[in-house]
Design a protein around this motif. Structure first.
Motif, PDB file in Angstrom:
ATOM      1  N   SER A  99       0.828  -1.193   0.000  1.00  0.00           N
ATOM      2  CA  SER A  99       0.000   0.000   0.000  1.00  0.00           C
ATOM      3  C   SER A  99       0.868   1.252   0.000  1.00  0.00           C
ATOM      4  O   SER A  99       1.965   1.254   0.541  1.00  0.00           O
ATOM      5  N   ASP A 100       0.310   2.331  -0.554  1.00  0.00           N
ATOM      6  CA  ASP A 100       1.007   3.618  -0.481  1.00  0.00           C
ATOM      7  C   ASP A 100       0.960   4.212   0.911  1.00  0.00           C
ATOM      8  O   ASP A 100       1.765   5.067   1.265  1.00  0.00           O
ATOM      9  N   GLY A 101      -0.011   3.775   1.694  1.00  0.00           N
ATOM     10  CA  GLY A 101      -0.147   4.301   3.044  1.00  0.00           C
ATOM     11  C   GLY A 101      -0.353   3.184   4.038  1.00  0.00           C
ATOM     12  O   GLY A 101      -0.787   2.102   3.680  1.00  0.00           O
ATOM     13  N   LEU A 102      -0.074   3.442   5.278  1.00  0.00           N
ATOM     14  CA  LEU A 102      -0.180   2.424   6.314  1.00  0.00           C
ATOM     15  C   LEU A 102      -1.620   2.338   6.792  1.00  0.00           C
ATOM     16  O   LEU A 102      -2.175   3.305   7.298  1.00  0.00           O
ATOM     17  N   GLY A 103      -2.235   1.179   6.623  1.00  0.00           N
ATOM     18  CA  GLY A 103      -3.620   1.056   7.032  1.00  0.00           C
ATOM     19  C   GLY A 103      -4.008  -0.368   7.304  1.00  0.00           C
ATOM     20  O   GLY A 103      -3.234  -1.305   7.089  1.00  0.00           O
ATOM     21  N   SER A 104      -5.233  -0.551   7.753  1.00  0.00           N
ATOM     22  CA  SER A 104      -5.745  -1.882   8.082  1.00  0.00           C
ATOM     23  C   SER A 104      -6.920  -2.301   7.221  1.00  0.00           C
ATOM     24  O   SER A 104      -7.464  -3.390   7.410  1.00  0.00           O
ATOM     25  N   SER A 105      -7.302  -1.450   6.287  1.00  0.00           N
ATOM     26  CA  SER A 105      -8.425  -1.778   5.427  1.00  0.00           C
ATOM     27  C   SER A 105      -7.946  -2.398   4.121  1.00  0.00           C
ATOM     28  O   SER A 105      -6.974  -1.937   3.523  1.00  0.00           O
ATOM     29  N   ARG A 106      -8.647  -3.433   3.688  1.00  0.00           N
ATOM     30  CA  ARG A 106      -8.265  -4.087   2.428  1.00  0.00           C
ATOM     31  C   ARG A 106      -8.243  -3.101   1.261  1.00  0.00           C
ATOM     32  O   ARG A 106      -7.404  -3.207   0.359  1.00  0.00           O
ATOM     33  N   SER A 107      -9.150  -2.156   1.295  1.00  0.00           N
ATOM     34  CA  SER A 107      -9.271  -1.220   0.172  1.00  0.00           C
ATOM     35  C   SER A 107      -8.067  -0.289   0.041  1.00  0.00           C
ATOM     36  O   SER A 107      -7.872   0.336  -0.998  1.00  0.00           O
ATOM     37  N   GLU A 108      -7.256  -0.209   1.078  1.00  0.00           N
ATOM     38  CA  GLU A 108      -6.076   0.644   1.046  1.00  0.00           C
ATOM     39  C   GLU A 108      -4.886  -0.019   0.365  1.00  0.00           C
ATOM     40  O   GLU A 108      -3.875   0.623   0.116  1.00  0.00           O
ATOM     41  N   TYR A 109      -4.997  -1.295   0.089  1.00  0.00           N
ATOM     42  CA  TYR A 109      -3.885  -2.053  -0.459  1.00  0.00           C
ATOM     43  C   TYR A 109      -4.109  -2.309  -1.945  1.00  0.00           C
ATOM     44  O   TYR A 109      -5.165  -2.766  -2.361  1.00  0.00           O
ATOM     45  N   ASP A 110      -3.077  -1.972  -2.713  1.00  0.00           N
ATOM     46  CA  ASP A 110      -3.196  -2.010  -4.162  1.00  0.00           C
ATOM     47  C   ASP A 110      -2.715  -3.306  -4.787  1.00  0.00           C
ATOM     48  O   ASP A 110      -3.163  -3.685  -5.874  1.00  0.00           O
ATOM     49  N   TYR A 111      -1.773  -3.957  -4.125  1.00  0.00           N
ATOM     50  CA  TYR A 111      -1.165  -5.161  -4.694  1.00  0.00           C
ATOM     51  C   TYR A 111      -1.243  -6.288  -3.682  1.00  0.00           C
ATOM     52  O   TYR A 111      -0.995  -6.080  -2.488  1.00  0.00           O
ATOM     53  N   TRP A 112      -1.543  -7.484  -4.202  1.00  0.00           N
ATOM     54  CA  TRP A 112      -1.751  -8.653  -3.351  1.00  0.00           C
ATOM     55  C   TRP A 112      -0.999  -9.852  -3.893  1.00  0.00           C
ATOM     56  O   TRP A 112      -0.872 -10.019  -5.111  1.00  0.00           O
TER      57      TRP A 112
END
Length: 122
Positions: A99-112
């Motif tokens: 993710s570009d930012g530190l977070g806990s939501s799946r939607s914040e993560y771009d690559y898996w």
């Protein structure tokens, strides 16, 4: 683009330990915050832990606190999840994400990544 490949999953008895690894390739790994999520059968994918791009900030979901440790080695383009005191309820597919930012939501993560199976027997 960032490509992520998890490894290190397996079958372990309750109380045992595993260390998951996530190797990254593509765009600059060190510019991304990284997270670990897991998904048990029939359940939503849930946040486990995250680490900032520098490794200086980490945080954990409540079930992971005190048992799991997230870390990263930017020289090796790899993020780790050390798990101790494993419980049957930790059984899930574990995914790493960037993710570009530190977070806990799946939607914040771009690559898996594709995930690695962790099974804890009682």
């Amino acid at each position: 683009q960032v490509q992520l490949v998890e490894s290190g999953g397996g079958l372990v008895q309750a109380g045992g330990s595993l260390r998951l690894s996530c190797a990254a390739s593509g765009r600059t790994f060190s510019s991304y915050a990284m997270g670990w999520f897991r998904q048990a059968p029939g359940k939503e994918r849930e946040f486990v832990a995250a680490i900032s791009w520098s490794g200086g900030t980490t945080y954990y979901a409540n079930p992971a606190k005190g048992r799991f440790t997230i870390s990263r080695d930017n020289a090796k383009n790899t993020v780790y999840l050390q798990m101790i005191g494993l419980k049957p309820e930790d059984t899930a597919i574990y995914y790493c994400a960037a993710s570009d930012g530190l977070g806990s939501s799946r939607s914040e993560y771009d690559y898996w990544g594709q995930g690695t199976q962790v099974t804890v027997s009682s």
